[in-house]
Design a protein around this motif. Sequence first.
Motif, PDB file in Angstrom:
ATOM      1  N   ALA A  52       0.809  -1.220   0.000  1.00 41.84           N
ATOM      2  CA  ALA A  52       0.000   0.000   0.000  1.00 41.84           C
ATOM      3  C   ALA A  52       0.844   1.273   0.000  1.00 41.84           C
ATOM      4  CB  ALA A  52      -0.934   0.000   1.208  1.00 41.84           C
ATOM      5  N   ASP A  53       2.072   1.208   0.501  1.00 40.76           N
ATOM      6  CA  ASP A  53       2.916   2.401   0.592  1.00 40.76           C
ATOM      7  C   ASP A  53       3.842   2.558  -0.616  1.00 40.76           C
ATOM      8  OD1 ASP A  53       1.834   3.105   3.067  1.00 40.76           O
ATOM      9  OD2 ASP A  53       3.307   1.921   4.171  1.00 40.76           O
ATOM     10  N   THR A 101      -2.317  -1.988  -8.451  1.00 39.39           N
ATOM     11  CA  THR A 101      -3.600  -1.407  -8.042  1.00 39.39           C
ATOM     12  C   THR A 101      -3.455  -0.303  -6.993  1.00 39.39           C
ATOM     13  OG1 THR A 101      -3.847  -3.248  -6.480  1.00 39.39           O
ATOM     14  CG2 THR A 101      -4.953  -3.457  -8.617  1.00 39.39           C
ATOM     15  N   TRP A 102      -2.313  -0.237  -6.312  1.00 38.42           N
ATOM     16  CA  TRP A 102      -2.092   0.847  -5.350  1.00 38.42           C
ATOM     17  C   TRP A 102      -2.225   2.217  -6.018  1.00 38.42           C
ATOM     18  CZ3 TRP A 102       1.682   4.371  -6.501  1.00 38.42           C
ATOM     19  CH2 TRP A 102       2.621   3.991  -7.470  1.00 38.42           C
ATOM     20  N   LEU A 104      -4.298   3.192  -8.220  1.00 40.63           N
ATOM     21  CA  LEU A 104      -5.681   3.623  -8.353  1.00 40.63           C
ATOM     22  C   LEU A 104      -6.111   4.404  -7.120  1.00 40.63           C
ATOM     23  CD1 LEU A 104      -7.224   0.377  -9.881  1.00 40.63           C
ATOM     24  CD2 LEU A 104      -6.419   2.422 -11.089  1.00 40.63           C
ATOM     25  N   GLU A 105      -5.671   3.954  -5.965  1.00 37.44           N
ATOM     26  CA  GLU A 105      -6.000   4.647  -4.722  1.00 37.44           C
ATOM     27  C   GLU A 105      -5.162   5.910  -4.558  1.00 37.44           C
ATOM     28  OE1 GLU A 105      -6.111   3.816   0.106  1.00 37.44           O
ATOM     29  OE2 GLU A 105      -6.073   2.146  -1.310  1.00 37.44           O
ATOM     30  N   ALA A 106      -3.887   5.826  -4.903  1.00 36.55           N
ATOM     31  CA  ALA A 106      -3.010   6.991  -4.769  1.00 36.55           C
ATOM     32  C   ALA A 106      -3.328   8.053  -5.809  1.00 36.55           C
ATOM     33  CB  ALA A 106      -1.550   6.558  -4.905  1.00 36.55           C
ATOM     34  N   GLY A 107      -3.883   7.624  -6.935  1.00 36.86           N
ATOM     35  CA  GLY A 107      -4.171   8.521  -8.046  1.00 36.86           C
ATOM     36  C   GLY A 107      -3.176   8.308  -9.161  1.00 36.86           C
TER      37      GLY A 107
END
Length: 220
Positions: A52-53, A101-102, A104-107
């Motif tokens: 995630a990071d 896919t991270w 998509l959340e981060a932009g």
Amino acid sequence: MQRHGPNEHGRDFIVGDIHGQLALLYGQLEAVGFDYQRDRLFSVGDLIDRGADSLQCLSLALEPWFFAVRGNHEMLAHDALLGEERGSLKTRDAWMINGGTWALEAGLDEAQTMLQQALPSMPYAREISVAGKRLGIVHAEPPKDWNDLATTSQDLLWGRTRIRRGDETPVRGIDAVVVGHTIVERPIWLGNVYYLDTGAFTTGRLTLIEACTLMSGVGS
């Protein structure tokens, strides 16, 4: 390739594939008392994907104490966001399937901007002077002769032939090489090639080793 002279003011460390596991990395650095003003940290690439990071890990490439080579996951992101086929379903799906896919959340715009900033600081290979010896770093697999780096870019990012065959033939033209990419239960030598990716994302184990410790037995 980028060359680095000896660290005359501190220590040099090498870390395996981080894959977005920022907390694991900082835990390892704290454990060895890493001095951000004097010590240097070299990475075998794959800073991103699965974890995630990943965005924060990619930004490490801009830190003055951090020196990474690029891995196959950085190039998957490059192909999806910056390459000739950027935005195509083929490149985007290949990246997402392999842990992108991270973004998509981060932009995607933020991920693209950070990648543009980070990649110029992530060559395909690095070479460090350690205790009078030459230590090379690539992500996946070095050429048979270190002088042939320029002709083997795909193997540098993706190769696994040596470890699959258990090939202990030393790489010529260099004292030792450190690689990641292929997860091993514990760090191992094959000839003068050291594999240290212990699977930070899948196992929770991130290997960090001091360069002088690694080189202490090389050529002795």
